[in-house]
Design a protein around this motif. Structure first.
Motif, PDB file in Angstrom:
ATOM      1  N   UNK A   1       0.855  -1.190   0.000  1.00  0.00           N
ATOM      2  CA  UNK A   1       0.000   0.000   0.000  1.00  0.00           C
ATOM      3  C   UNK A   1       0.889   1.238   0.000  1.00  0.00           C
ATOM      4  N   UNK A   2       0.670   2.130   0.956  1.00  0.00           N
ATOM      5  CA  UNK A   2       1.459   3.377   0.980  1.00  0.00           C
ATOM      6  C   UNK A   2       2.497   3.379   2.101  1.00  0.00           C
ATOM      7  N   UNK A   3       2.864   2.173   2.580  1.00  0.00           N
ATOM      8  CA  UNK A   3       3.846   2.080   3.654  1.00  0.00           C
ATOM      9  C   UNK A   3       5.009   1.173   3.245  1.00  0.00           C
TER      10      UNK A   3
ATOM     11  N   UNK B   1      18.597   7.266   9.207  1.00  0.00           N
ATOM     12  CA  UNK B   1      17.381   7.068   8.410  1.00  0.00           C
ATOM     13  C   UNK B   1      16.132   7.359   9.237  1.00  0.00           C
ATOM     14  N   UNK B   2      16.146   6.997  10.498  1.00  0.00           N
ATOM     15  CA  UNK B   2      15.012   7.278  11.387  1.00  0.00           C
ATOM     16  C   UNK B   2      14.817   8.775  11.568  1.00  0.00           C
ATOM     17  N   UNK B   3      15.919   9.504  11.755  1.00  0.00           N
ATOM     18  CA  UNK B   3      15.827  10.962  11.923  1.00  0.00           C
ATOM     19  C   UNK B   3      15.264  11.636  10.678  1.00  0.00           C
ATOM     20  N   UNK B   4      15.611  11.117   9.503  1.00  0.00           N
ATOM     21  CA  UNK B   4      15.195  11.762   8.255  1.00  0.00           C
ATOM     22  C   UNK B   4      13.781  11.398   7.836  1.00  0.00           C
TER      23      UNK B   4
ATOM     24  N   UNK C   1      15.512   7.863  -1.950  1.00  0.00           N
ATOM     25  CA  UNK C   1      15.120   7.971  -3.361  1.00  0.00           C
ATOM     26  C   UNK C   1      14.036   6.957  -3.707  1.00  0.00           C
ATOM     27  N   UNK C   2      14.143   5.759  -3.162  1.00  0.00           N
ATOM     28  CA  UNK C   2      13.116   4.736  -3.417  1.00  0.00           C
ATOM     29  C   UNK C   2      11.776   5.145  -2.814  1.00  0.00           C
ATOM     30  N   UNK C   3      11.819   5.668  -1.610  1.00  0.00           N
ATOM     31  CA  UNK C   3      10.585   6.097  -0.946  1.00  0.00           C
ATOM     32  C   UNK C   3       9.899   7.216  -1.727  1.00  0.00           C
ATOM     33  N   UNK C   4      10.706   8.146  -2.211  1.00  0.00           N
ATOM     34  CA  UNK C   4      10.145   9.272  -2.979  1.00  0.00           C
ATOM     35  C   UNK C   4       9.564   8.779  -4.303  1.00  0.00           C
ATOM     36  N   UNK C   5      10.276   7.900  -4.972  1.00  0.00           N
ATOM     37  CA  UNK C   5       9.801   7.372  -6.256  1.00  0.00           C
ATOM     38  C   UNK C   5       8.481   6.624  -6.096  1.00  0.00           C
TER      39      UNK C   5
ATOM     40  N   UNK D   1       8.040   5.547   5.044  1.00  0.00           N
ATOM     41  CA  UNK D   1       8.786   4.519   5.763  1.00  0.00           C
ATOM     42  C   UNK D   1       8.231   4.418   7.177  1.00  0.00           C
ATOM     43  N   UNK D   2       7.704   3.255   7.522  1.00  0.00           N
ATOM     44  CA  UNK D   2       7.072   3.063   8.828  1.00  0.00           C
ATOM     45  C   UNK D   2       8.048   2.478   9.849  1.00  0.00           C
ATOM     46  N   UNK D   3       8.832   1.470   9.438  1.00  0.00           N
ATOM     47  CA  UNK D   3       9.762   0.824  10.362  1.00  0.00           C
ATOM     48  C   UNK D   3      11.121   0.581   9.707  1.00  0.00           C
ATOM     49  N   UNK D   4      12.145   0.593  10.543  1.00  0.00           N
ATOM     50  CA  UNK D   4      13.485   0.148  10.147  1.00  0.00           C
ATOM     51  C   UNK D   4      13.798  -1.058  11.027  1.00  0.00           C
ATOM     52  N   UNK D   5      13.827  -2.231  10.444  1.00  0.00           N
ATOM     53  CA  UNK D   5      14.081  -3.461  11.200  1.00  0.00           C
ATOM     54  C   UNK D   5      15.571  -3.800  11.162  1.00  0.00           C
TER      55      UNK D   5
END
Length: 469
Positions: free
Chosen positions: A21-23, A66-69, A38-42, A47-51
């Motif tokens: 979906x959108x996550x 990445x979490x801060x950004x 770049x992938x997220x923007x495209x 981005x919901x989680x960083x595992x």
């Protein structure tokens, strides 16, 4: 649902980008965040989680940056103790991402917090596991790295890993896809396959570690033949647990042009090490005295970590023009953030300044054949398994990773020959020996791959896979 494996060959490392979906989620990201942003923007997703499968030892993760950004939360498995804000998941805890779910399976053994992430698709079917360093293709994670933090022996950790695999991984369906954190070439395992994706069913059939009759046999086989871990591993773990500078800061700090005079000053007054990242062919013809050569076109970052070790060592770069940013990026992945700048104009600017130049005595395999006799001293700097597979008769086994142990034993009055498989590692060794005043050697171009084509006597070939098993 989309799953993308982002594989970095230099580190033999796989990060994963998953969208529903959108996550989105990212698993085990590298230090630099821009490729993920770049992938997220495209894809126009959030981005919901960083595992994180565990605290990595062989590279520095970009999770905090990445979490801060992005505002995404960082997720570790049970028992993790980071120095930053993160979700410490419970065993079997489930996270929703769009229409899919990720279930945390606590699989300690490689490290105590090690976890495998089980992907459940839109229909509720268990589809894939992101196994970190718990399960590789052809191998499992080494159980000797976390002994100090876990206050356990490597045998006890191996037993814990066996229990994790038997209780959490083996009961899963055969059609589940395995996405590991590393592949062949990584120091995190000893017997990994070159493939980077496989079915769990095939691993159940072919992976030696999954086919042991009991815990004792598993521990014995998994621990047998492990090489000592690179000494920078502990420093990377500490960086991943704590706060580190952002990649952007590291790039800004290191991406500075330096004149030849600047380089000399930094070496003399800041204790900087000159790291020459050109290929071996160019390096041996001329370089700044006391430079260490680790070619960018090879397993660059792991060898920097293994040879330089101290991530706080100030470094000045000599690089091919246009590669400076790539060098700084790849150094940052293993925690070497103290790059002070690069020689502007490359080695030509040093040569044109008429400053002192050093060289390495490199000879062709044909010349080696002419010079070789029964009294010749030959140092083979390949890995033990490569040496045992086939080597020059009476050659001394001198792995590059152990150079600090054997370099001090060299008789500077006796000439010796030096080679690896293709010339990459032997030039690293040659540069280190040169910097220590050991110059009584000839390095062989093309290494053993080319020596095999000569009449120099060699041992009987034995398949490396048989040696490893």
């Amino acid at each position: 649902m989309k799953i993308e494996q982002i594989y970095t060959g230099c580190l033999a490392q796989g990060a994963y980008y998953i969208v529903s979906e959108n996550e989105a989620v990212i698993i085990d990201p590298l230090r630099e965040t821009q490729p993920y942003l770049a992938r997220l923007e495209k894809d126009q997703v959030k981005l919901k989680y960083i595992f994180e499968t565990h605290f990595h030892a062989d590279f520095v993760s970009g999770h905090v940056d990445l979490s801060k950004k992005t505002g995404a939360e960082i997720v570790f498995g049970p028992t993790a103790n980071p120095e930053f804000e993160a979700i410490i998941a419970k065993d079997n805890q489930i996270f929703d991402i769009g229409k899919i779910k990720i279930k945390v399976l606590h699989t300690p053994g490689h490290t105590m917090e090690s976890s495998t992430f089980l992907l459940i698709d839109e229909e509720g079917k268990e589809t894939a596991i992101f196994s970190g360093d718990t399960l590789f293709l052809g191998d499992v994670g080494r159980p000797d790295l976390a002994q100090k933090s876990a206050q356990m022996t490597q045998e006890e950790l191996a037993g814990l890993l066996y229990e994790s695999l038997q209780s959490k991984i083996m009961p899963l369906a055969d059609d589940i896809i395995v996405y590991p954190a590393h592949g062949a070439g990584s120091a995190c395992g000893k017997n990994m396959q070159k493939e980077t994706v496989d079915s769990l069913g095939n691993q159940k059939k072919t992976n030696y570690a999954l086919n042991q009759p009991n815990k004792e046999s598993f521990a014995r086989e998994v621990l047998d033949g492990l090489l000592p871990p690179p000494k920078y591993f502990g420093m990377n773990v500490a960086m991943n647990k704590g706060g580190i500078p952002s990649f952007d800061e590291v790039m800004k700090h290191g991406n500075k042009p330096l004149s030849p005079d600047n380089v000399e000053e930094l070496v003399e007054h800041a204790g900087a090490l000159i790291l020459d990242t050109r290929n071996a062919t160019d390096f041996h013809k001329g370089f700044i005295p006391n430079s260490i050569n680790i070619g960018l076109k090879g397993d660059f970052a792991p060898w920097v970590g293994a040879m330089i070790v101290d991530v706080k060592q100030p470094i000045v770069l000599v690089a091919d023009l246009g590669t400076e940013e790539e060098v700084i990026t790849r150094l940052s992945r293993v925690g070497f953030d103290e790059v002070l700048g690069f020689l502007e104009g490359g080695f030509d600017s040093w040569k044109n300044s008429e400053k002192e130049i050093d060289t390495v005595n490199r000879i062709s395999p044909e010349e080696f054949q002419k010079q070789y006799n029964e009294n010749s001293i030959v140092f083979d700097v390949r890995k033990e398994s490569e040496y045992e597979a086939e080597h020059v008769n009476e050659a001394f086994e001198r792995p590059l990773s152990n150079i600090n142990e054997w370099a001090n034993l060299i008789d500077k009055n006796e000439h010796f020959f030096l080679h690896c498989a293709g010339g990459y590692r032997s030039m690293i060794a040659a540069s280190i020996l040169n910097s220590r005043g050991i110059r009584n050697f000839s390095e062989i171009e093309g290494g053993f791959n080319k020596i095999k084509e000569t009449t120099v006597p060699k041992s009987t070939f034995m398949c490396q896979s048989k040696i490893l098993k």
